[in-house]
Scaffold this active site. Sequence first.
Site, mmCIF file in Angstrom:
data_model
loop_
_atom_site.group_PDB
_atom_site.id
_atom_site.type_symbol
_atom_site.label_atom_id
_atom_site.label_comp_id
_atom_site.label_asym_id
_atom_site.label_seq_id
_atom_site.Cartn_x
_atom_site.Cartn_y
_atom_site.Cartn_z
ATOM 1 N N HIS A 1 0.862 -1.179 0.000
ATOM 2 C CA HIS A 1 0.000 0.000 0.000
ATOM 3 C C HIS A 1 0.900 1.230 0.000
ATOM 4 C CE1 HIS A 1 -3.684 2.336 0.828
ATOM 5 N NE2 HIS A 1 -2.849 3.141 1.465
ATOM 6 N N CYS A 2 0.771 2.058 -1.017
ATOM 7 C CA CYS A 2 1.642 3.225 -1.171
ATOM 8 C C CYS A 2 0.861 4.486 -0.832
ATOM 9 C CB CYS A 2 2.177 3.305 -2.597
ATOM 10 S SG CYS A 2 3.321 4.684 -2.855
ATOM 11 N N PRO A 3 1.173 5.151 0.285
ATOM 12 C CA PRO A 3 0.459 6.395 0.612
ATOM 13 C C PRO A 3 0.804 7.543 -0.325
ATOM 14 C CG PRO A 3 2.239 6.004 2.171
ATOM 15 C CD PRO A 3 2.157 4.782 1.320
#
Length: 364
Positions: free
Chosen positions: A168-170
């Site tokens: 998951h890439c913010p």
Amino acid sequence: MSVMVVRKKVTRKWEKLPGRNTFCCDGRVMMARQKGIFYLTLFLILGTCTLFFAFECRYLAVQLSPAIPVFAAMLFLFSMATLLRTSFSDPGVIPRALPDEAAFIEMEIEATNGTVPQGQRPPPRIKNFQINNQIVKLKYCYTCKIFRPPRASHCSICDNCVERFDHHCPWVGNCVGKRNYRYFYLFILSLSLLTIYVFAFNIVYVALKSLKIGFLETLKETPGTVLEVLICFFTLWSVVGLTGFHTFLVALNQTTNEDIKGSWTGKNRVQNPYSHGNIVKNCCEVLCGPLPPSVLDRRGILPLEESGSRPPSTQETSSSLLPQSPAPTEHLNSNEMPEDTSTPEEMPPPEPPEPPQETTEAEK
């Protein structure tokens, strides 16, 4: 004859999807709920490139070559396109099991494991699946009520199972999975080139200006250039390092999740069943393979629901739909009504005969 039309509300499937995602543009755009860092990414890219095009590009196009701003614009547009494609797309979310499907899976598990005595821990819910003559375990997701496909994992931030989950890439505001990994890789690759390009020509701009007015005077006259150099310097190491790491993963046909867990390089020393043993084939599969369609059907239509605040009552419906034979009183007024409309029961009784007549006859 007037007819009242009851308006129906079309409910799309994205409005009822579980998980912690947000949707825009009638379900066409899908992102995570935490989008603050994504807005920071947009601000840094747009701000730095705006300063570069406004100040340095004009000077360098005249002094060196007009191709400098053209190539910078191409890198900028490609980076923004891949960023938005990564952020706004479905990463490969797997739908949750319906109640009937979940009940059927539970029956299968009970039939396989048998009755567990009270006080004992039930065995893990795992299925064995063979890929390239190697056994791969399929784990059960207690949230989605499904056995996850190979390489899938449940994202705790978006609360969804994602196929070929990478991480998951913010910074992009979304999960990175099977359906948007190639765009994520192209984004960080193009962003690395753009950062190097802007940083290098900022140094060239400062060097050319310093030859004319001196280094200190150049820094005083171009504070925007100093800001760009600082942003690019600190961004360069992280972005270029991230690009190199994912290039290594692409060459091995491996995900970040598998690398962190040590699925193929840990104590078991199990060989990666998804690798073709060739760097070119692995890169072609990950970056150029067919892109599977989304299985969510976000814009599909659910059963229709009435959009009004309340359904029309029986009295309102009958008043809106006119009867075929209207009542006679609606067409007659008090002057036109006949005098003998009352029934005989409603008329006053006749008066009895006068007794004096009978008395006169007796006297005679």
